[in-house]
Design a protein around this motif. Sequence first.
Motif, PDB file in Angstrom:
ATOM      1  N   LEU A   1     -46.759 -52.144  25.316  1.00  0.00           N
ATOM      2  CA  LEU A   1     -46.381 -51.654  23.980  1.00  0.00           C
ATOM      3  C   LEU A   1     -46.184 -52.866  23.068  1.00  0.00           C
ATOM      4  CD1 LEU A   1     -45.201 -49.388  22.040  1.00  0.00           C
ATOM      5  CD2 LEU A   1     -42.987 -49.909  23.059  1.00  0.00           C
ATOM      6  N   GLN A   2     -46.824 -52.828  21.902  1.00  0.00           N
ATOM      7  CA  GLN A   2     -46.722 -53.971  20.989  1.00  0.00           C
ATOM      8  C   GLN A   2     -46.418 -53.513  19.566  1.00  0.00           C
ATOM      9  OE1 GLN A   2     -50.557 -55.840  21.675  1.00  0.00           O
ATOM     10  NE2 GLN A   2     -49.772 -56.955  23.455  1.00  0.00           N
ATOM     11  N   PHE A   3     -45.661 -54.348  18.868  1.00  0.00           N
ATOM     12  CA  PHE A   3     -45.313 -54.123  17.465  1.00  0.00           C
ATOM     13  C   PHE A   3     -45.563 -55.397  16.673  1.00  0.00           C
ATOM     14  CE2 PHE A   3     -42.612 -50.847  19.257  1.00  0.00           C
ATOM     15  CZ  PHE A   3     -42.525 -49.894  18.260  1.00  0.00           C
ATOM     16  N   SER A   4     -45.930 -55.247  15.417  1.00  0.00           N
ATOM     17  CA  SER A   4     -45.938 -56.392  14.505  1.00  0.00           C
ATOM     18  C   SER A   4     -45.580 -55.879  13.116  1.00  0.00           C
ATOM     19  CB  SER A   4     -47.327 -57.037  14.483  1.00  0.00           C
ATOM     20  OG  SER A   4     -47.380 -58.037  13.485  1.00  0.00           O
ATOM     21  N   CYS A   5     -44.629 -56.516  12.469  1.00  0.00           N
ATOM     22  CA  CYS A   5     -44.288 -56.096  11.101  1.00  0.00           C
ATOM     23  C   CYS A   5     -43.953 -57.320  10.259  1.00  0.00           C
ATOM     24  CB  CYS A   5     -43.146 -55.093  11.099  1.00  0.00           C
ATOM     25  SG  CYS A   5     -41.551 -55.750  11.496  1.00  0.00           S
ATOM     26  N   LEU A   6     -44.162 -57.161   8.957  1.00  0.00           N
ATOM     27  CA  LEU A   6     -43.876 -58.255   8.034  1.00  0.00           C
ATOM     28  C   LEU A   6     -42.422 -58.172   7.576  1.00  0.00           C
ATOM     29  CD1 LEU A   6     -47.056 -58.394   5.756  1.00  0.00           C
ATOM     30  CD2 LEU A   6     -46.481 -59.844   7.695  1.00  0.00           C
ATOM     31  N   ILE A   7     -41.726 -59.297   7.657  1.00  0.00           N
ATOM     32  CA  ILE A   7     -40.320 -59.353   7.250  1.00  0.00           C
ATOM     33  C   ILE A   7     -40.184 -59.045   5.758  1.00  0.00           C
ATOM     34  CG2 ILE A   7     -38.299 -60.878   7.044  1.00  0.00           C
ATOM     35  CD1 ILE A   7     -38.968 -60.191   9.962  1.00  0.00           C
ATOM     36  N   LYS A   8     -41.115 -59.565   4.957  1.00  0.00           N
ATOM     37  CA  LYS A   8     -41.041 -59.355   3.498  1.00  0.00           C
ATOM     38  C   LYS A   8     -41.236 -57.890   3.120  1.00  0.00           C
ATOM     39  CE  LYS A   8     -42.571 -63.840   1.758  1.00  0.00           C
ATOM     40  NZ  LYS A   8     -41.561 -64.221   0.780  1.00  0.00           N
ATOM     41  N   ASP A   9     -41.744 -57.094   4.060  1.00  0.00           N
ATOM     42  CA  ASP A   9     -42.031 -55.698   3.744  1.00  0.00           C
ATOM     43  C   ASP A   9     -40.828 -54.780   4.001  1.00  0.00           C
ATOM     44  OD1 ASP A   9     -43.885 -54.122   2.540  1.00  0.00           O
ATOM     45  OD2 ASP A   9     -44.944 -53.581   4.371  1.00  0.00           O
ATOM     46  N   PHE A  10     -39.702 -55.339   4.396  1.00  0.00           N
ATOM     47  CA  PHE A  10     -38.475 -54.525   4.498  1.00  0.00           C
ATOM     48  C   PHE A  10     -37.935 -54.304   3.092  1.00  0.00           C
ATOM     49  CE2 PHE A  10     -38.557 -55.701   8.941  1.00  0.00           C
ATOM     50  CZ  PHE A  10     -38.099 -54.542   9.542  1.00  0.00           C
ATOM     51  N   GLU A  11     -37.757 -53.053   2.749  1.00  0.00           N
ATOM     52  CA  GLU A  11     -37.297 -52.745   1.394  1.00  0.00           C
ATOM     53  C   GLU A  11     -35.822 -52.340   1.398  1.00  0.00           C
ATOM     54  OE1 GLU A  11     -40.055 -50.551  -1.007  1.00  0.00           O
ATOM     55  OE2 GLU A  11     -38.457 -50.046  -2.425  1.00  0.00           O
ATOM     56  N   PHE A  12     -35.073 -53.013   0.550  1.00  0.00           N
ATOM     57  CA  PHE A  12     -33.644 -52.758   0.393  1.00  0.00           C
ATOM     58  C   PHE A  12     -33.430 -51.931  -0.880  1.00  0.00           C
ATOM     59  CE2 PHE A  12     -31.585 -55.980   3.243  1.00  0.00           C
ATOM     60  CZ  PHE A  12     -32.748 -56.545   3.728  1.00  0.00           C
TER      61      PHE A  12
ATOM     62  N   GLU B   1     -35.786 -50.694   5.132  1.00  0.00           N
ATOM     63  CA  GLU B   1     -36.832 -49.958   5.859  1.00  0.00           C
ATOM     64  C   GLU B   1     -38.190 -50.616   5.675  1.00  0.00           C
ATOM     65  OE1 GLU B   1     -36.764 -45.966   4.396  1.00  0.00           O
ATOM     66  OE2 GLU B   1     -34.973 -45.454   5.546  1.00  0.00           O
ATOM     67  N   ASN B   2     -39.013 -50.492   6.708  1.00  0.00           N
ATOM     68  CA  ASN B   2     -40.399 -50.971   6.662  1.00  0.00           C
ATOM     69  C   ASN B   2     -41.284 -49.827   7.177  1.00  0.00           C
ATOM     70  OD1 ASN B   2     -42.898 -52.202   7.267  1.00  0.00           O
ATOM     71  ND2 ASN B   2     -41.909 -54.169   7.614  1.00  0.00           N
ATOM     72  N   HIS B   3     -42.263 -49.404   6.366  1.00  0.00           N
ATOM     73  CA  HIS B   3     -43.114 -48.263   6.738  1.00  0.00           C
ATOM     74  C   HIS B   3     -44.547 -48.665   7.062  1.00  0.00           C
ATOM     75  CE1 HIS B   3     -39.779 -45.948   5.346  1.00  0.00           C
ATOM     76  NE2 HIS B   3     -39.904 -46.365   4.110  1.00  0.00           N
ATOM     77  N   LYS B   4     -44.793 -49.965   7.194  1.00  0.00           N
ATOM     78  CA  LYS B   4     -46.161 -50.391   7.488  1.00  0.00           C
ATOM     79  C   LYS B   4     -46.197 -51.210   8.779  1.00  0.00           C
ATOM     80  CE  LYS B   4     -47.142 -51.822   3.013  1.00  0.00           C
ATOM     81  NZ  LYS B   4     -45.864 -51.457   2.423  1.00  0.00           N
ATOM     82  N   VAL B   5     -45.540 -50.655   9.788  1.00  0.00           N
ATOM     83  CA  VAL B   5     -45.467 -51.365  11.067  1.00  0.00           C
ATOM     84  C   VAL B   5     -46.734 -51.076  11.874  1.00  0.00           C
ATOM     85  CG1 VAL B   5     -44.166 -51.612  13.220  1.00  0.00           C
ATOM     86  CG2 VAL B   5     -42.962 -51.185  11.055  1.00  0.00           C
ATOM     87  N   LYS B   6     -47.337 -52.139  12.365  1.00  0.00           N
ATOM     88  CA  LYS B   6     -48.539 -52.025  13.192  1.00  0.00           C
ATOM     89  C   LYS B   6     -48.071 -51.972  14.641  1.00  0.00           C
ATOM     90  CE  LYS B   6     -52.169 -54.665  11.782  1.00  0.00           C
ATOM     91  NZ  LYS B   6     -53.298 -53.779  11.670  1.00  0.00           N
ATOM     92  N   THR B   7     -48.419 -50.925  15.350  1.00  0.00           N
ATOM     93  CA  THR B   7     -47.962 -50.803  16.737  1.00  0.00           C
ATOM     94  C   THR B   7     -48.968 -50.026  17.577  1.00  0.00           C
ATOM     95  OG1 THR B   7     -46.260 -49.811  18.170  1.00  0.00           O
ATOM     96  CG2 THR B   7     -46.415 -48.929  15.935  1.00  0.00           C
ATOM     97  N   ALA B   8     -49.039 -50.347  18.852  1.00  0.00           N
ATOM     98  CA  ALA B   8     -49.974 -49.675  19.762  1.00  0.00           C
ATOM     99  C   ALA B   8     -49.431 -49.746  21.184  1.00  0.00           C
ATOM    100  CB  ALA B   8     -51.341 -50.352  19.702  1.00  0.00           C
ATOM    101  N   PHE B   9     -49.856 -48.781  22.012  1.00  0.00           N
ATOM    102  CA  PHE B   9     -49.540 -48.871  23.436  1.00  0.00           C
ATOM    103  C   PHE B   9     -50.718 -48.385  24.271  1.00  0.00           C
ATOM    104  CE2 PHE B   9     -48.872 -44.441  24.517  1.00  0.00           C
ATOM    105  CZ  PHE B   9     -48.430 -43.846  23.338  1.00  0.00           C
ATOM    106  N   SER B  10     -50.766 -48.883  25.492  1.00  0.00           N
ATOM    107  CA  SER B  10     -51.828 -48.499  26.421  1.00  0.00           C
ATOM    108  C   SER B  10     -51.267 -47.476  27.394  1.00  0.00           C
ATOM    109  CB  SER B  10     -52.319 -49.732  27.176  1.00  0.00           C
ATOM    110  OG  SER B  10     -52.974 -49.327  28.361  1.00  0.00           O
ATOM    111  N   THR B  11     -51.965 -46.354  27.546  1.00  0.00           N
ATOM    112  CA  THR B  11     -51.479 -45.326  28.477  1.00  0.00           C
ATOM    113  C   THR B  11     -51.722 -45.746  29.927  1.00  0.00           C
ATOM    114  OG1 THR B  11     -53.582 -44.186  28.320  1.00  0.00           O
ATOM    115  CG2 THR B  11     -51.835 -43.428  26.855  1.00  0.00           C
ATOM    116  N   GLU B  12     -52.594 -46.726  30.141  1.00  0.00           N
ATOM    117  CA  GLU B  12     -52.862 -47.178  31.509  1.00  0.00           C
ATOM    118  C   GLU B  12     -51.827 -48.211  31.974  1.00  0.00           C
ATOM    119  OE1 GLU B  12     -56.459 -47.214  29.939  1.00  0.00           O
ATOM    120  OE2 GLU B  12     -56.429 -45.128  30.591  1.00  0.00           O
ATOM    121  N   SER B  13     -51.641 -49.259  31.171  1.00  0.00           N
ATOM    122  CA  SER B  13     -50.748 -50.342  31.595  1.00  0.00           C
ATOM    123  C   SER B  13     -49.310 -50.144  31.112  1.00  0.00           C
ATOM    124  CB  SER B  13     -51.264 -51.678  31.059  1.00  0.00           C
ATOM    125  OG  SER B  13     -51.215 -51.666  29.643  1.00  0.00           O
TER     126      SER B  13
END
Lengths: 185, 148
Positions: free
Chosen positions: A61-72, A46-58
Amino acid sequence: MKKITLILTTALSLFAFSNHSGGIYKTNTGNISFYSHTPVEDISAENHKVKTAFSTESGQLQFSCLIKDFEFKKALMQEHFNENYMESTTYPKATFNGKIESISSIDFSKDGTYNSKVNGKLTIKNKTQDVATNGTFFIANGIVNAKATFNLNPYDYNVKIPKMVAPKISENIKITINSDYTHNH
Amino acid sequence: MKKIALLSTSFVLLGILLFVYRMFNKPHTNVKENKAYEHLSAEQLFYFFNRNEDSAMVVFSDQIIQVTGTLLTKDLSNELEPQITLKTNINNGFIRCGFKPNELKNIAKLKDSSTVKIKGICKGMNGDDELTLLEDKDIILSSSIIIE
């Protein structure tokens, strides 16, 4: 004169309303998890620090997350995932750039549940593939909760898995996204 | 003689099994019990990543870093990993620290705009110039603890 005043008032009200319900929704605390099931072993992280945003006009939708931040659960598994398969020091991020197809049918000023197709490009280890899935958007008290799942094959993203370990890793890894967005003023 | 050989082989096998078991079940890095690899200000840590992300990843990623900075936000909305952000001297650059849920009480005590010392495992810099909606950058620390 009255007509002009009325038109101006209406235009201003409409602008004010669109400004309130429209714009960018964002979070830096989104959740992404993955689950690999094989008869030999189940693997999840799991990764709980995902940066994501979307525009209600266009609908972008975008996401960015760090691979090293996935916790097993298991530290050794996490180490192997980062060092041997994902090479996460060299390829630190996974990104998604896509579109919520039915963005115009979602009323962000009204609580409710809305469904839309989401299409876009997912980049992992510098390899970009098209991804399509169905997203569900729950709107309540100004917060938009977005949920979606899709499957990916690690071999499509240049993930090299040694033959000896291959039976332990699914070619159909389930990705689950669950994020609470707030309006970004 | 045969008995001694059998006994020795059994001990060696047992040792190997124990080693494999312990390796397979080795615990995650304990931030509290381990010394920080580097003590930096929030501005310094951000500067290193912003200047050259690739080399900063090689130097800092997976290392325990102690960071001192000014508290900007507390984000307790994600119960699985409460988070705070520290200011840097760049408008859209932050240090984002994630905590285990058991640190929630300590986070709640932190006062807005106060100077805090955090120790955590550096994971890298999140954000992407090509993603126009995600222009701000976060240096991520995980499994953080509050020093003061």
